[in-house]
Design an enzyme around this catalytic site. Sequence first.
Site, PDB file in Angstrom:
ATOM      1  N   GLY A  46      -5.034  -1.658   0.269  1.00  0.00           N
ATOM      2  CA  GLY A  46      -4.222  -1.598  -0.946  1.00  0.00           C
ATOM      3  C   GLY A  46      -2.986  -0.742  -0.782  1.00  0.00           C
ATOM      4  N   CYS A  47      -3.145   0.405  -0.160  1.00  0.00           N
ATOM      5  CA  CYS A  47      -2.017   1.321   0.023  1.00  0.00           C
ATOM      6  C   CYS A  47      -0.995   0.737   0.997  1.00  0.00           C
ATOM      7  CB  CYS A  47      -2.511   2.682   0.491  1.00  0.00           C
ATOM      8  SG  CYS A  47      -3.574   3.476  -0.746  1.00  0.00           S
ATOM      9  N   THR A  48      -1.475  -0.011   1.983  1.00  0.00           N
ATOM     10  CA  THR A  48      -0.570  -0.682   2.917  1.00  0.00           C
ATOM     11  C   THR A  48       0.242  -1.736   2.182  1.00  0.00           C
ATOM     12  OG1 THR A  48      -2.015  -0.257   4.804  1.00  0.00           O
ATOM     13  CG2 THR A  48      -0.450  -2.092   5.017  1.00  0.00           C
TER      14      THR A  48
END
Length: 155
Positions: A46-48
């Site tokens: 998700g953060c990527t």
Amino acid sequence: MSDRLKPGDAAPAFTLPDADGARVSLADHAGRKVIVYFYPAALTPGCTKQACDFTDNLDVLAEAGYDVIGVSPDKPEKLASFRDKESLKVTLVADPAKEVLTAWGAYGEKVMYGKKVTGVIRSTFVVGEDGAIEHAFYNVRATGHVAKLIRDLKI
């Protein structure tokens, strides 16, 4: 957990190391609009996605007068790996002590998979040229958030 920020509040000041260990301060961006986003962990799916979305839209945001800073509790070394692996262009800063995360209301109790946990609350803030919060978005989704932000800011 601190209180949540809202439009009109003064943006809490910070100086944190970036992926290369250089100090980055919110004050460095005085007189410019800044998007400050808080995310749980570098090198996670998700953060990527979120960091890549910000990178892909960095020119559009910059042309509209916005700088972008991503904050996570990761150490600078992990941020450097994240930046290099994903070819990120967004400024990433490290807050392993979680002091800035807490000051911005982006660290505390949240519900994850039906359980209450303490952690980073994925959040995005728009800070005006005067240093005041213009928009405060808590519990944002990683996917599609940047597109929604661009729509909300009418860019």
